[in-house]
Every structure is written in structure tokens, then in C-alpha cells.
Design a protein around this motif. Sequence first.
Motif, PDB file in Angstrom:
ATOM      1  N   ILE A  53      37.837  37.475  15.773  1.00 24.26           N
ATOM      2  CA  ILE A  53      38.128  38.718  16.674  1.00 24.26           C
ATOM      3  C   ILE A  53      37.350  39.673  17.021  1.00 24.26           C
ATOM      4  N   GLY A  54      36.432  39.829  15.931  1.00 27.26           N
ATOM      5  CA  GLY A  54      35.152  41.019  16.480  1.00 27.26           C
ATOM      6  C   GLY A  54      34.019  40.407  17.022  1.00 27.26           C
ATOM      7  N   ASN A  55      33.893  39.155  17.640  1.00 24.73           N
ATOM      8  CA  ASN A  55      33.141  38.562  18.367  1.00 24.73           C
ATOM      9  C   ASN A  55      31.611  38.537  17.899  1.00 24.73           C
ATOM     10  N   CYS A  56      31.606  38.742  16.424  1.00 18.02           N
ATOM     11  CA  CYS A  56      30.187  38.960  15.882  1.00 18.02           C
ATOM     12  C   CYS A  56      29.271  37.929  16.229  1.00 18.02           C
ATOM     13  N   GLU A  57      30.038  36.428  16.223  1.00 18.59           N
ATOM     14  CA  GLU A  57      29.195  35.451  16.547  1.00 18.59           C
ATOM     15  C   GLU A  57      28.361  35.491  17.856  1.00 18.59           C
ATOM     16  N   ARG A 104      28.909  52.076   6.588  1.00 18.11           N
ATOM     17  CA  ARG A 104      28.491  53.267   7.273  1.00 18.11           C
ATOM     18  C   ARG A 104      27.823  52.535   8.492  1.00 18.11           C
ATOM     19  N   ALA A 105      27.327  51.283   8.716  1.00 18.22           N
ATOM     20  CA  ALA A 105      26.942  50.878  10.108  1.00 18.22           C
ATOM     21  C   ALA A 105      28.073  50.541  10.948  1.00 18.22           C
ATOM     22  N   MET A 106      29.029  50.033  10.335  1.00 19.51           N
ATOM     23  CA  MET A 106      30.275  49.780  11.334  1.00 19.51           C
ATOM     24  C   MET A 106      30.985  50.979  11.805  1.00 19.51           C
ATOM     25  N   VAL A 110      24.808  53.355  11.948  1.00 23.29           N
ATOM     26  CA  VAL A 110      23.736  53.931  10.899  1.00 23.29           C
ATOM     27  C   VAL A 110      23.067  52.712  10.380  1.00 23.29           C
ATOM     28  N   SER A 111      21.842  52.314  10.451  1.00 19.47           N
ATOM     29  CA  SER A 111      21.381  51.233   9.649  1.00 19.47           C
ATOM     30  C   SER A 111      21.229  51.469   8.131  1.00 19.47           C
ATOM     31  N   ARG A 112      21.135  50.379   7.193  1.00 15.40           N
ATOM     32  CA  ARG A 112      20.819  50.981   5.835  1.00 15.40           C
ATOM     33  C   ARG A 112      19.788  51.963   5.647  1.00 15.40           C
ATOM     34  N   LEU A 117      21.692  53.404  15.285  1.00 20.71           N
ATOM     35  CA  LEU A 117      21.863  52.258  15.899  1.00 20.71           C
ATOM     36  C   LEU A 117      22.414  52.381  17.484  1.00 20.71           C
ATOM     37  N   TYR A 118      21.974  51.557  18.321  1.00 19.00           N
ATOM     38  CA  TYR A 118      22.294  51.690  19.806  1.00 19.00           C
ATOM     39  C   TYR A 118      23.725  51.020  19.959  1.00 19.00           C
ATOM     40  N   PRO A 119      24.542  51.965  21.026  1.00 20.06           N
ATOM     41  CA  PRO A 119      25.955  51.425  21.196  1.00 20.06           C
ATOM     42  C   PRO A 119      26.389  50.113  21.643  1.00 20.06           C
ATOM     43  N   PHE A 121      25.896  47.858  20.119  1.00 17.32           N
ATOM     44  CA  PHE A 121      26.594  47.385  18.894  1.00 17.32           C
ATOM     45  C   PHE A 121      27.806  48.177  18.823  1.00 17.32           C
ATOM     46  N   PRO A 122      29.127  47.382  18.967  1.00 18.02           N
ATOM     47  CA  PRO A 122      30.238  48.406  19.347  1.00 18.02           C
ATOM     48  C   PRO A 122      30.971  49.219  18.127  1.00 18.02           C
ATOM     49  N   TYR A 123      30.092  49.779  17.540  1.00 18.74           N
ATOM     50  CA  TYR A 123      30.573  50.669  16.346  1.00 18.74           C
ATOM     51  C   TYR A 123      31.499  52.015  16.899  1.00 18.74           C
ATOM     52  N   ALA A 136      36.909  42.411   3.801  1.00 20.18           N
ATOM     53  CA  ALA A 136      37.000  40.889   4.193  1.00 20.18           C
ATOM     54  C   ALA A 136      35.855  40.532   4.947  1.00 20.18           C
ATOM     55  N   LEU A 137      35.390  41.608   5.759  1.00 20.85           N
ATOM     56  CA  LEU A 137      34.379  41.014   6.959  1.00 20.85           C
ATOM     57  C   LEU A 137      32.953  41.370   5.752  1.00 20.85           C
ATOM     58  N   TYR A 138      32.890  42.114   4.933  1.00 22.49           N
ATOM     59  CA  TYR A 138      31.708  42.094   4.016  1.00 22.49           C
ATOM     60  C   TYR A 138      31.562  40.743   3.152  1.00 22.49           C
ATOM     61  N   GLY A 198      39.716  48.406  17.841  1.00 26.33           N
ATOM     62  CA  GLY A 198      38.960  48.396  16.857  1.00 26.33           C
ATOM     63  C   GLY A 198      38.184  46.923  16.981  1.00 26.33           C
ATOM     64  N   LEU A 199      38.233  46.078  16.139  1.00 26.85           N
ATOM     65  CA  LEU A 199      37.607  44.716  16.253  1.00 26.85           C
ATOM     66  C   LEU A 199      37.633  44.071  17.567  1.00 26.85           C
ATOM     67  N   GLY A 200      38.695  44.106  18.180  1.00 26.45           N
ATOM     68  CA  GLY A 200      38.565  43.160  19.394  1.00 26.45           C
ATOM     69  C   GLY A 200      37.626  43.893  20.442  1.00 26.45           C
TER      70      GLY A 200
HETATM   71  C1  HEC Z   1      28.481  43.293  21.931  1.00 29.90           C
HETATM   72  C2  HEC Z   1      27.459  42.823  21.008  1.00 29.90           C
HETATM   73  C3  HEC Z   1      27.894  42.905  19.509  1.00 29.90           C
HETATM   74  C4  HEC Z   1      28.832  42.320  18.737  1.00 29.90           C
HETATM   75  C5  HEC Z   1      30.159  42.002  19.527  1.00 29.90           C
HETATM   76  C6  HEC Z   1      28.727  42.603  17.512  1.00 29.90           C
HETATM   77  N1  HEC Z   1      27.310  43.148  17.241  1.00 29.90           N
HETATM   78 FE1  HEC Z   1      26.447  43.950  15.736  1.00 29.90          FE
HETATM   79  N2  HEC Z   1      24.949  44.544  16.818  1.00 29.90           N
HETATM   80  C7  HEC Z   1      24.655  44.081  18.027  1.00 29.90           C
HETATM   81  C8  HEC Z   1      23.366  44.784  18.341  1.00 29.90           C
HETATM   82  C9  HEC Z   1      22.840  44.751  19.720  1.00 29.90           C
HETATM   83  C10 HEC Z   1      22.781  45.511  17.120  1.00 29.90           C
HETATM   84  C11 HEC Z   1      21.378  46.113  17.068  1.00 29.90           C
HETATM   85  C12 HEC Z   1      21.719  47.577  17.295  1.00 29.90           C
HETATM   86  C13 HEC Z   1      20.500  48.249  17.230  1.00 29.90           C
HETATM   87  O1  HEC Z   1      19.312  47.619  16.840  1.00 29.90           O
HETATM   88  O2  HEC Z   1      20.447  49.831  17.446  1.00 29.90           O
HETATM   89  C14 HEC Z   1      23.758  45.119  16.120  1.00 29.90           C
HETATM   90  C15 HEC Z   1      23.615  45.524  14.671  1.00 29.90           C
HETATM   91  C16 HEC Z   1      24.422  45.034  13.811  1.00 29.90           C
HETATM   92  C17 HEC Z   1      24.441  45.687  12.500  1.00 29.90           C
HETATM   93  C18 HEC Z   1      23.346  46.651  11.895  1.00 29.90           C
HETATM   94  C19 HEC Z   1      21.971  45.706  11.062  1.00 29.90           C
HETATM   95  C20 HEC Z   1      20.764  46.328  10.926  1.00 29.90           C
HETATM   96  O3  HEC Z   1      19.896  45.692  10.428  1.00 29.90           O
HETATM   97  O4  HEC Z   1      20.668  47.422  11.357  1.00 29.90           O
HETATM   98  C21 HEC Z   1      25.537  45.321  11.512  1.00 29.90           C
HETATM   99  C22 HEC Z   1      25.759  45.354  10.231  1.00 29.90           C
HETATM  100  C23 HEC Z   1      26.264  44.583  12.697  1.00 29.90           C
HETATM  101  N3  HEC Z   1      25.598  44.421  13.832  1.00 29.90           N
HETATM  102  C24 HEC Z   1      27.458  43.730  12.374  1.00 29.90           C
HETATM  103  C25 HEC Z   1      28.060  43.164  13.242  1.00 29.90           C
HETATM  104  C26 HEC Z   1      29.544  42.626  12.866  1.00 29.90           C
HETATM  105  C27 HEC Z   1      30.094  42.567  11.489  1.00 29.90           C
HETATM  106  C28 HEC Z   1      29.979  42.362  14.014  1.00 29.90           C
HETATM  107  C29 HEC Z   1      31.496  41.680  14.224  1.00 29.90           C
HETATM  108  C30 HEC Z   1      32.422  42.390  13.667  1.00 29.90           C
HETATM  109  C31 HEC Z   1      29.271  42.601  14.948  1.00 29.90           C
HETATM  110  N4  HEC Z   1      28.182  43.110  14.553  1.00 29.90           N
HETATM  111  C32 HEC Z   1      29.439  42.541  16.397  1.00 29.90           C
HETATM  112  C33 HEC Z   1      25.528  43.732  18.990  1.00 29.90           C
HETATM  113  C34 HEC Z   1      26.902  43.057  18.692  1.00 29.90           C
END
Ligand code: HEC
Length: 439
Positions: A53-57, A104-106, A110-112, A117-119, A121-123, A136-138, A198-200
Motif C-alpha cells: 500500500i505504501g508503494n515502497c517497491e 524517526r525516518a518514517m 531523518v536518517s539514522r 531527508l528530502y521530501p 521520500f513521502p515521510y 509490521a513494516l519494520y 498515510g501509507l497510500g
Molecule cells: C515516492 C518515492 C518513495 C516511496 C513511495 C518510498 N520511498 Fe523511501 N525513500 C525515497 C527516497 C528518494 C529516499 C532518499 C531520500 C534522501 O536521500 O534524502 C528514501 C529514503 C528512505 C529511507 C531512509 C534510508 C536512509 O538510508 O537514509 C527509508 C528508511 C525509507 N525510504 C523507507 C521507505 C519505506 C518503508 C517505504 C514504503 C512504506 C518507502 N520508503 C517508500 C523515496 C520513496
Amino acid sequence: MSKGWYLAIALLVILAVVLALAVWQPSIPAADLAKRHSFSPELVERGKVLAGIGNCETCHTITADKPYAGGVEFPSPFGSLYSTNISPHPEDGIGRWPREAFVRAMREGVSREGAHLYPAFPYTHYKNITDEDLDALYAYFMTREPVAHTPPSNNLSFPFNLRFLQWGWKLLFFDPDPWQPDPGRSEQWNRGAYLAKGLGHCSACHTPRNFMQAEKKNRAYAGALVDNWYATALDESQPVPVHWDTDSLYQYLRSGTSNYHGVAVGSMGEVVHRGLRQAPDSDIRALASYMESLSADRRNTGNPRQLAAETITAAQQRAHSEHGAGEALYVSACASCHYNDPQHPLAARAELSLNSAVTADDPTNLLRVVIEGVGTGAGTPILVMPGFSTLSDENLVELADFLRRRSNLPPWKNLQQRIGELRELHRQSQHSATGKAGE
Ligand code: HEC
Ligand code: HEC
Ligand code: HEC
């Protein structure tokens, strides 16, 4: 120096220290590699569905042999950013991140190590995920295969390469408070809102952004161009002749097709066929319930089937009264497949007067589908539409103009320029094995 100067310098120093303390985030010490069997299989399974649902892949995987190893490019006018390796590899990935660092990242971006982090990444959306879902994600990510792979370094230009400036961006545009359920709404609606916000991260694509790449709060879901696909408007401004209702939204989000709107292609194809595929029916219904409420002021005034029939009949009549080049192209190249009985429109061969790619304010989706075609992975799985990249630019303009007239809509502007850009994109994707275009 006068006393005043000393005071001013002292104040500046204090200001700088305060600022540095605010910007600075501590590094969270690396932990030992998590033991796979310390997570219950049920938790891991739930994490898998949530990761979908979060499209992480989609954002962290380039090729199936390197799952979650990162390296997906996010181009911008200021250079490219690359997603990170989130497989549990101890050095290249997040294998030695304790749960606390992952959370904290999510939630804070903020990375470890403490870097902002840049947006991309949809935190900004993931901050709404509950503790249980983050657990569950962890668990899911810690139990993947560790993949040794270092993504390319970012090549952002100055000052965009300075991560600490992201602190200022957060100050301006990021509200760290999580979303709260609305007790006045149904449980289903709240579940849908939780998933969408959130996730979506649905609004990450469907909401236009300002020049600082932040979503415009007052234009939520008004439609936006992302990655050269147009994420259609889903608010009251949606220009579709048959308004989205909970049934059509459910059908579309579950199967990728809606008889009254067409099919999910491009990045939405990914969302439906990869992201939401494993989500339970109850979650899809909940999403439909929430999405429908975004345009509650503009519900259908009649029965959808009747509205569709009227729209198609009117479009067919307008088309019959034309004898121009656009109409001739449509009849010879498109109508054999896209001809619909007004009473029974088929999503699989979208009736083009109902189709969102034609009615949208932006021509990108129509042009891309015509130039690239639709492969087996997008839209309705298995069904394909051939690409028409051999049509001349002039023909494409005539065809697009005709389809807009057929739907009684104003012409799109700058078609010529957009066709040039999308042809170039199509050429590039054919030359690169990892190209995202035309999936
Ligand atoms: C729309 C694209 C996108 C999606 C969807 C996405 N990510 Fe990411 N993610 C990124 C990008 C781009 C970065 C790197 C950001 C940066 O370098 O500042 C990142 C960074 C991260 C980091 C930080 C890692 C590090 O080494 O600092 C984590 C953890 C992470 N993502 C987990 C997830 C998880 C879990 C999901 C799904 C729930 C997810 N991401 C979905 C684009 C995405
Ligand atoms: C990565 C970007 C992206 C994300 C994330 C995304 N969408 Fe979309 N969405 C699109 C694009 C692009 C289209 C247009 C696709 C087409 O015309 O085939 C679209 C189309 C749609 C449509 C059909 C609109 C129409 O008029 O045809 C619906 C409904 C929709 N999205 C709902 C959602 C929901 C619900 C979510 C969150 C679970 C979501 N989207 C997340 C990019 C996205
Ligand atoms: C051989 C049959 C065929 C021809 C010819 C054809 N199409 Fe299609 N078209 C399809 C099919 C099948 C789909 C749905 C694909 C899917 O669901 O995966 C489709 C989908 C589309 C969509 C996507 C709709 C959406 O919902 O996003 C558009 C737009 C479209 N066609 C326009 C055209 C135009 C314009 C022409 C003429 C230049 C044309 N098609 C010619 C079979 C065809």
C-alpha cells in the motif's frame, strides 16, 4: 569597538548556536543485525501488505533481482536524487537500524545518521502511520534478503545539495503532528482517510505543488503532473462527465478499470496493480469511501448508466457532423476498438468521451497512451493497445483536438511542444532497460 557591536556579535553567535542545535539531529547508534526469527510470521505478512500500500517497491527497486536496493532516480531541474537501499544489508542498507531509527525516518524524515531527508521520500505522509503498522513494516524490511548495492550519489546542484537546508523546508511546510480520526465520520471513512493520508500518500501525486515542491494545501487533489503522468483531479473540479462514486472508485482501485472512466495506466497502474493488489477488500472499500467524500458537493444528478449513455450519444452525434482530418484519423485508427454501445460502455476499450485521459485538463495521459500504447502490465492486465508513434506531430494534434471537440471541451494548449517532449521521453525509455516510461 563599541559595546553595541559586542552585543550584536554575541547575539549573532547565540542565534547561530540555537539554529545549529535546532537543525542538528543526533545519530542513533547502529544496532546488531536483527534476528529474523524474532519477528512473528503474522507480523511480517502484515508488513508485506502495508509495504504494498505504501508503494515502497516502486521507489526503492529497479530490477527484481535487487529488491529494495534503491537507486531509482528522481530527476529535478536542480539535478537528480536517488532512493536509498532499504534492504537489511548491514552496510549498504538499513540492516543495522534499530526500530527507533526506522520510526524517526518514517515520521520525521531523518536518517539514522541524523541527516535530513528530502521530501521525495513521502515521510510527510508516512508520519501518519500508527505504531502498530510501523512495527509490521519494520518486521517486513528486517526479514528481506540483504542486497549489497550502493545507489549512485546524488548530483544536486548547490544549494539543494545541502541537506541541513531541509530543516528550513520542514519548518515552512511540514506539520509533524499525525492525522487524527474524525469522530463525526464512519469507521470506514476514517480507515480510508488513514490509508490515503498515510501509507497510500495519494495526495503526493494528485495535489499540485508550489515552487518549493510542497503540496498546496488549499488545492488538495486538484490534479498534478508527476513523472510525466497527469494524476487526475479527484476533488470537486474533476472534469469527468460521470462523477466518481464509491462503486466506480472501488471497481477502479480493485481492478484498475472503471466502465465510466477508463483504465489505470502509468504510475496509477503501479499503484493499483503493484501497490494495492494485496490489500484486503475492506481497505479498498474504505479508500473508495474517503475518496468519494473529496467531491461530495458534486455528486451525479442522475443514474450513472443514463449519464454515460447520454454522453456517448452526444459525442457520437458531434463526431458524425465533422468531416475534418481529426475525425478521419479517429475513424481509421481508433474507432474500430473504441466504439462503444451507449448503454454498455466498456472500460477495456474506453469510450473516449467518458475517458479521463480525454476529459482531463492536461493532455499528457492521452498523448502518452497514443504514442506508447498500453502494455500488458498496465491498464487491464493482459489487454494491450498498440502504440501509434508513427503518426506525425500534426496528426496527433488533429486527433487530440478532435477528441476534445467530440467531448465538447475547450482545446488543449501547447500540444505541439508537449508532443515533442513526450516523444523524446518515449525514445529514451526504449533505449534504457530501466526506463520507467510505458510500463
Ligand atoms: C515516492 C518515492 C518513495 C516511496 C513511495 C518510498 N520511498 Fe523511501 N525513500 C525515497 C527516497 C528518494 C529516499 C532518499 C531520500 C534522501 O536521500 O534524502 C528514501 C529514503 C528512505 C529511507 C531512509 C534510508 C536512509 O538510508 O537514509 C527509508 C528508511 C525509507 N525510504 C523507507 C521507505 C519505506 C518503508 C517505504 C514504503 C512504506 C518507502 N520508503 C517508500 C523515496 C520513496
Ligand atoms: C505515483 C503517483 C500516484 C499516486 C501515489 C496515486 N495516484 Fe491516483 N493517479 C495517478 C495518475 C498518473 C492517474 C491517471 C491514470 C490514468 O489516467 O490512467 C491517477 C488516477 C487515479 C484515479 C482515476 C481518476 C480518473 O479520473 O481517471 C483515481 C480514482 C485515483 N488515481 C486514486 C488514487 C488513490 C486512492 C491513491 C492512493 C491510494 C492514488 N490515486 C495514488 C497517480 C498516482
Ligand atoms: C487494437 C485496438 C485498439 C486501437 C486500434 C486503439 N486502442 Fe486505445 N485502447 C485499446 C485497449 C484494449 C485499451 C485498454 C488497455 C488496457 O486496459 O490495458 C485502450 C486504452 C486507451 C486509452 C487509455 C484510457 C485510460 O483510461 O487511460 C486511450 C486514451 C486510448 N486507448 C486512446 C486511443 C486512441 C486515441 C486510438 C487511436 C489513435 C486508440 N486508442 C486505438 C485498444 C485499442
